[in-house]
Enzyme design. Structure first.
Site, mmCIF file in Angstrom:
data_model
loop_
_atom_site.group_PDB
_atom_site.id
_atom_site.type_symbol
_atom_site.label_atom_id
_atom_site.label_comp_id
_atom_site.label_asym_id
_atom_site.label_seq_id
_atom_site.Cartn_x
_atom_site.Cartn_y
_atom_site.Cartn_z
ATOM 1 N N SER A 1 -4.497 -9.753 -13.193
ATOM 2 C CA SER A 1 -3.890 -8.956 -14.262
ATOM 3 C C SER A 1 -4.395 -9.387 -15.622
ATOM 4 O O SER A 1 -4.710 -10.573 -15.846
ATOM 5 C CB SER A 1 -2.364 -9.085 -14.230
ATOM 6 O OG SER A 1 -1.785 -8.402 -15.327
ATOM 7 N N ALA B 1 0.799 -1.234 0.000
ATOM 8 C CA ALA B 1 0.000 0.000 0.000
ATOM 9 C C ALA B 1 0.824 1.273 0.000
ATOM 10 O O ALA B 1 0.266 2.361 0.142
ATOM 11 C CB ALA B 1 -0.931 0.006 1.206
ATOM 12 N N SER B 2 2.130 1.168 -0.183
ATOM 13 C CA SER B 2 2.960 2.368 -0.059
ATOM 14 C C SER B 2 2.960 3.238 -1.304
ATOM 15 O O SER B 2 3.335 4.409 -1.245
ATOM 16 C CB SER B 2 4.399 1.980 0.310
ATOM 17 O OG SER B 2 4.954 1.133 -0.682
ATOM 18 N N ALA C 1 1.561 -16.486 -12.210
ATOM 19 C CA ALA C 1 1.183 -16.098 -10.846
ATOM 20 C C ALA C 1 -0.202 -15.478 -10.815
ATOM 21 O O ALA C 1 -1.043 -15.826 -9.975
ATOM 22 C CB ALA C 1 2.216 -15.127 -10.276
ATOM 23 N N TYR D 1 4.962 -13.836 -14.322
ATOM 24 C CA TYR D 1 3.902 -12.924 -13.873
ATOM 25 C C TYR D 1 2.528 -13.454 -14.286
ATOM 26 O O TYR D 1 1.576 -13.472 -13.491
ATOM 27 C CB TYR D 1 4.152 -11.538 -14.466
ATOM 28 C CG TYR D 1 3.260 -10.450 -13.925
ATOM 29 C CD1 TYR D 1 3.460 -9.928 -12.654
ATOM 30 C CD2 TYR D 1 2.227 -9.927 -14.697
ATOM 31 C CE1 TYR D 1 2.649 -8.922 -12.158
ATOM 32 C CE2 TYR D 1 1.413 -8.914 -14.219
ATOM 33 C CZ TYR D 1 1.625 -8.417 -12.943
ATOM 34 O OH TYR D 1 0.809 -7.417 -12.460
#
Length: 254
Positions: A149, A16-17, A165, A162
């Site tokens: 995604s 969340a940064s 996953a 990616y």
């Protein structure tokens, strides 16, 4: 006009940064939720998460909290969940947003085992760890939203790790939706298209331009547009939606 009100509820957002995760935190906070900002505990992430928590706490006191845990480390995730449970102002969570993810693009012939394992460990195993231990402190009637995604659907060149996953995340979402239904916990995923984030900025310009030719709306998506779907999926407006992967991609159909 229907409004989303998440007052007196608590959301944990992994990664969340910055980027989509930070925007989801802002959006859920604006809807009244307390937000728990997870970051991996290295690099710039700690400072970014602290800055965001301060920003949100100035808007509403005691409403944003920061917890460090590398989600690819099962023991670290389990400890984070217990620390959240033992925090008096929290006691548990109502919403879990599986957002944290990394990219390490290579063709299969050039991809190192390290690159493969790093992406699988964060994007897939990390989602499993967070869901497994998050459910132990999640109150009934909540919601899990995981970030999948478009890569899992389109099979982009050089993204075998990616795509695998994120495809796993989509499949896990369907399974979890069945396993969590008895607790009235809804489980959904969002499959973003090409979104204007720091991660996407690492994609070469020529590749990004080629991607945009497949988007009927002819633009990158904004993190806000993913965050608002996440807020909807957490809200009572989505009370009969579970086990779904919502594509938010500007109309991309390959």
């Amino acid at each position: 006009m229907l409004a989303i009100d998440l007052t007196n509820q608590t959301a944990l957002i992994t990664g969340a940064s910055q980027g989509i995760g930070a925007q989801i935190a802002r959006t859920l906070h604006a809807a009244g939720a307390k937000v728990i900002l997870n970051h991996p505990g290295f690099g710039q992430s700690a400072a970014d998460a602290a800055t965001l928590a301060n920003e949100l706490s100035q808007q509403r006191e005691n409403s944003a909290f920061v917890f460090a845990a590398d989600i690819s480390d099962a023991e670290a995730v389990q400890k984070m969940m217990q620390d959240i449970k033992n925090t008096d102002a929290l006691g548990g969570i109502d919403f879990l947003i599986n957002n944290a993810g990394i990219l390490r693009d290579r063709t299969i012939s050039k991809m190192s085992l390290e690159d493969w394992n790093a992406v699988i460990n964060v994007n897939l195993s990390g989602t499993f760890y967070v869901a497994k231990y998050g459910l132990e402190i999640m109150r009934d009637g909540g919601a899990i939203v995981s970030l999948g995604s478009i890569a899992a659907l389109q099979g982009f060149y050089g993204q075998s790790n990616y795509a695998a996953a994120k495809g796993g995340v989509h499949a896990m979402t369907r399974v979890l939706s069945r396993e969590c239904a008895s607790r009235n916990i809804r489980v959904n995923a969002i499959a973003p298209g090409v979104i204007a984030t720091q991660m996407v900025e690492t994609i070469p310009d020529n590749v990004r331009d080629l991607m945009l030719k497949n988007v009927p709306l002819r633009r990158l998506g904004e993190p806000r547009e993913i965050a608002e779907v996440a807020a909807f999926l957490c809200s009572p407006l989505a009370s009969y939606i579970t086990g779904q992967t919502i594509e938010v991609n500007g109309g991309w159909r390959g």
